[in-house]
Write a protein that holds these residues in place. Structure first.
Motif, short mmCIF file in Angstrom:
data_model
loop_
_atom_site.label_atom_id
_atom_site.label_comp_id
_atom_site.label_asym_id
_atom_site.label_seq_id
_atom_site.Cartn_x
_atom_site.Cartn_y
_atom_site.Cartn_z
N MET A 52 0.84 -1.20 0.00
CA MET A 52 0.00 0.00 0.00
C MET A 52 0.88 1.25 0.00
O MET A 52 1.88 1.33 0.71
N LYS A 53 0.52 2.22 -0.82
CA LYS A 53 1.23 3.48 -0.84
C LYS A 53 0.99 4.25 0.45
O LYS A 53 -0.08 4.16 1.07
N ILE A 54 2.00 5.00 0.85
CA ILE A 54 1.89 5.76 2.10
C ILE A 54 0.80 6.82 1.99
O ILE A 54 0.09 7.11 2.96
N LYS A 55 0.62 7.37 0.78
CA LYS A 55 -0.41 8.39 0.58
C LYS A 55 -1.79 7.87 0.93
O LYS A 55 -2.58 8.53 1.61
N SER A 56 -2.08 6.63 0.50
CA SER A 56 -3.38 6.03 0.80
C SER A 56 -3.51 5.79 2.30
O SER A 56 -4.57 6.02 2.90
N GLY A 57 -2.44 5.29 2.90
CA GLY A 57 -2.48 5.05 4.34
C GLY A 57 -2.72 6.32 5.14
O GLY A 57 -3.53 6.35 6.07
N PHE A 58 -2.05 7.40 4.74
CA PHE A 58 -2.26 8.66 5.43
C PHE A 58 -3.67 9.19 5.22
O PHE A 58 -4.26 9.80 6.11
N ALA A 59 -4.23 8.96 4.03
CA ALA A 59 -5.60 9.42 3.77
C ALA A 59 -6.58 8.75 4.72
O ALA A 59 -7.46 9.39 5.30
N ILE A 60 -6.42 7.41 4.88
CA ILE A 60 -7.31 6.69 5.81
C ILE A 60 -7.09 7.18 7.24
O ILE A 60 -8.06 7.40 7.99
N SER A 61 -5.83 7.33 7.62
CA SER A 61 -5.52 7.78 8.98
C SER A 61 -6.09 9.17 9.25
O SER A 61 -6.70 9.43 10.29
N GLN A 62 -5.92 10.07 8.28
CA GLN A 62 -6.43 11.44 8.46
C GLN A 62 -7.95 11.47 8.51
O GLN A 62 -8.53 12.25 9.26
N ALA A 63 -8.58 10.58 7.72
CA ALA A 63 -10.04 10.52 7.77
C ALA A 63 -10.50 10.12 9.16
O ALA A 63 -11.46 10.69 9.72
N GLY A 64 -9.82 9.12 9.75
CA GLY A 64 -10.17 8.71 11.12
C GLY A 64 -9.97 9.83 12.12
O GLY A 64 -10.79 10.05 13.01
N ILE A 65 -8.87 10.56 11.97
CA ILE A 65 -8.60 11.67 12.89
C ILE A 65 -9.65 12.76 12.74
O ILE A 65 -10.13 13.34 13.72
N ILE A 66 -10.02 13.05 11.47
CA ILE A 66 -11.03 14.09 11.23
C ILE A 66 -12.36 13.70 11.86
O ILE A 66 -13.06 14.53 12.47
N ILE A 67 -12.72 12.40 11.72
CA ILE A 67 -13.96 11.94 12.35
C ILE A 67 -13.91 12.14 13.85
O ILE A 67 -14.87 12.60 14.48
N SER A 68 -12.76 11.79 14.46
CA SER A 68 -12.60 11.97 15.91
C SER A 68 -12.73 13.45 16.29
O SER A 68 -13.37 13.80 17.28
N LEU A 69 -12.11 14.32 15.47
CA LEU A 69 -12.19 15.75 15.76
C LEU A 69 -13.61 16.28 15.62
O LEU A 69 -14.06 17.10 16.42
N VAL A 70 -14.32 15.78 14.59
CA VAL A 70 -15.71 16.21 14.40
C VAL A 70 -16.56 15.79 15.59
O VAL A 70 -17.38 16.56 16.11
#
Length: 602
Positions: free
Chosen positions: A1-19
């Motif tokens: 898996m490309k790091i870009k995809s991994g970061f996208a998933i990770s950031q989505a989770g963080i954004i959900i937590s922040l929301v």
């Protein structure tokens, strides 16, 4: 898996937590805001409630006829605040019940107060109205009758009746009322036995007084003479009961708010904790794949920062974004190497230029100073040559006289003296310039007199000093000998002086510069100061950095104080500190602990 995809998933989770956290915080804020508004409304209701209860105290103290208007205003305010409070508590049945109980007591309190106002109208709000004026007028008429009868005993008895009346109205003690009744009976007996022919008139007036006073006392007792009697006593008890009910309402509201806040906080915390845990779990699973590569990059960057060796390369293996980053970083480091080499060469050139500029300033000033004595010497030589030609002409034609020869010889002597003094002055200037210039070019460890060194430097810069209308004062004792690098000190003070002359000048007044040197506890202290325009506060923290200048458009390089800092801290092993207040000048301190020195006494 490309790091870009991994970061996208990770950031989505963080954004959900922040929301989720933001929504929870917003919900808690709304609850807090609602509780705050409720507390504010409760406070407003409390003020109106207390104003209502204070009407009883106000009526008791002042007995003012304006109390009815005050009651109307306070009732209106209280009603508005009660309605607002009721709307705020519409979801809390227990609080509404307590509020209704308070309202019931308030209505009874108001009824008692209105009854007291009615009674007071009968009694009279002042001494010219109501029952009070009725019985007082009656006793005045009785006193007039007694005066007509000219009976001292009756007059004294009536005065005693009035005195006991006033005692009772002031102190409200039963004994005075009993004494008053006994005196009235005594007066009735006296009228009956002593004045049978005036009995009817006197008894009528006496009975009018007794009737008016009795009604007055009755109304006062109904009103309440003290806090435990009559309507006043009832309102006093209601006051206590209503305050207890209000305290119960206040405590209930605060307890309900606390329980609601705990409940909301618990739910919000659990929700945030759940979403955060899920987000962190996803982030951990994704970031686990890139941790080792990041650790290797971090270790490399730390070593690079510690050693400042830009020739090293990262060279990560792989075909992902981190490997591409490694290749880009290696290319960037190679570019840094090239730039640093160029920057080093450019800085060396700028430092040399600054040194040459400093030396050029010395040469310019020296040339101007040397021009004056040489000009005088040349003029004297021309004058002397002219006089010699005159002497030759007179000698050839036989016109020489003793007096003319004496005059010519005196002029020759004066011209030679003038030539000699100006040539000596030129020699001194050349000697001072040679000392300063040679030490700047070939710096050696030498012993030198601080005062003599600075005087030579000031002589070399006299043209610049006079040009800028400046004065330089030296506070340096004679015989202060240092063993150090004279060229470094020459360059330091040249930069100080040139900076002050070119940057500190205030157009409306001359510039004053002070230089002092002292030996204190084995340390050499230099102080350089001027009273010029000073330095702006935002530049004070970076004045010793390279290329910091306020005269860049006028030829300034910004290297002067940077060179001074390096010379003081590295070449001479000292410390330097600059202080300045804008429009009040600059003060520079230099301290040297490792320079040998001695004091020479002549």
């Amino acid at each position: 898996m490309k790091i870009k995809s991994g970061f996208a998933i990770s950031q989505a989770g963080i954004i959900i937590s922040l929301v989720v956290a933001l929504a929870g915080g917003l919900f808690l804020y709304q609850q807090f805001k609602h509780a705050n508004k409720t507390n504010q409304q409760l406070m407003n209701y409390k003020y109106a409630f207390n104003d209502f209860l204070n009407l009883q105290t106000e009526f008791t103290l002042y007995r003012s006829q304006d109390i009815a208007d005050s009651l109307k205003d306070v009732r209106t305010t209280y009603t508005l605040e009660r309605v607002s409070m009721k709307q705020r508590l519409e979801q809390d049945s227990e609080a509404l019940l307590l509020l209704e109980q308070i309202q019931t007591g308030i209505l009874e309190f108001e009824s008692n107060l209105q009854e007291q106002i009615k009674l007071q109208r009968r009694l009279g709000f002042d001494e010219d109205r109501g029952l009070r004026v009725f019985f007082r007028q009656a006793v005045h008429r009785l006193q007039k009758e007694s005066n007509l009868l000219n009976d001292l005993e009756l007059e004294v008895l009536i005065l005693e009746i009035r005195r006991r009346e006033k005692d009772y109205l002031l102190r409200w003690e039963p004994k005075y009322l009993e004494n008053h009744a006994a005196l009235l009976k005594q007066a009735q007996n006296l009228v009956t036995t002593k004045y049978p022919e005036n009995k009817q008139t006197l008894m009528t007036k006496l009975n009018e007084y007794i009737q008016g006073f009795t009604q007055y006392i009755y109304h006062l007792e109904v009103q309440g003479q003290h806090s435990k009697q009559g309507l006043k006593g009832k309102n006093t008890q209601l006051n206590t009961i209503l305050k207890e009910r209000f305290n119960s309402l206040s405590m209930h509201i605060k307890q309900a708010q606390t329980e609601a806040a705990k409940k909301h906080l618990k739910v919000t915390f659990l929700f945030i904790l759940t979403t955060t845990f899920l987000s962190l779990s996803i982030s951990f699973l994704i970031n686990r794949r890139i941790t080792f590569s990041l650790l290797e990059i971090t270790s490399f960057v730390r070593k690079l920062a510690k050693t400042e060796d830009f020739s090293k390369r990262l060279e990560l293996k792989g075909n992902d974004e981190l490997a591409h980053f490694s290749d880009d970083l290696d290319a960037l480091l190679k570019h840094f190497e090239t730039l640093l080499e160029r920057l080093s060469l450019a800085q060396q050139r700028l430092v040399e230029d600054a040194k040459m500029a400093s030396l050029g300033g010395l040469v310019k000033g020296f040339a101007h100073e040397l021009n004056t004595p040489l000009g005088i010497a040349i003029t004297s030589e021309s004058f002397l040559r002219e006089k010699v030609e005159c002497l030759k002409h007179d000698f050839k034609h036989g016109k020489i006289t003793k007096s003319n020869l004496q005059i010519l010889l005196q002029e020759f002597d004066d011209s030679l003296s003038l030539i000699e003094s100006n040539l000596n002055r030129s020699a001194d200037l050349i000697s001072s310039f040679k000392k300063v210039a040679s030490h700047q070019e070939y710096d050696e460890l030498v012993e030198f007199d601080v005062r003599e060194f600075l005087n030579n430097l000031l002589s070399s810069l006299r043209h610049e000093i006079e040009k800028h209308n400046a004065t330089v004062q030296l506070d340096i004792p004679k015989g202060m000998i240092l063993k150090s690098y004279l060229g470094a000190f020459s360059q330091i003070f040249t930069i100080f002086l040139v900076n002050s002359l070119r940057h500190a000048q205030v157009p409306s007044r001359p510039l004053n510069i002070d230089i002092s040197c002292k030996f204190v506890s084995g340390t050499i202290h230099f102080r350089f100061s001027d009273d010029g325009v000073g330095i702006k506060e935002e530049l004070l923290d970076k004045v010793f950095e390279p290329f910091v200048t306020t005269k860049r458009g006028e030829g300034g390089t910004g290297l002067g104080l940077s060179i001074v800092y390096n010379l003081v801290t590295q070449r001479l092993g000292g410390h330097i500190e600059l202080q300045s207040v804008e429009n009040k000048g600059v003060c520079i301190y230099m301290h040297f602990n490792d320079i040998s020195f001695r004091q020479h006494f002549e």
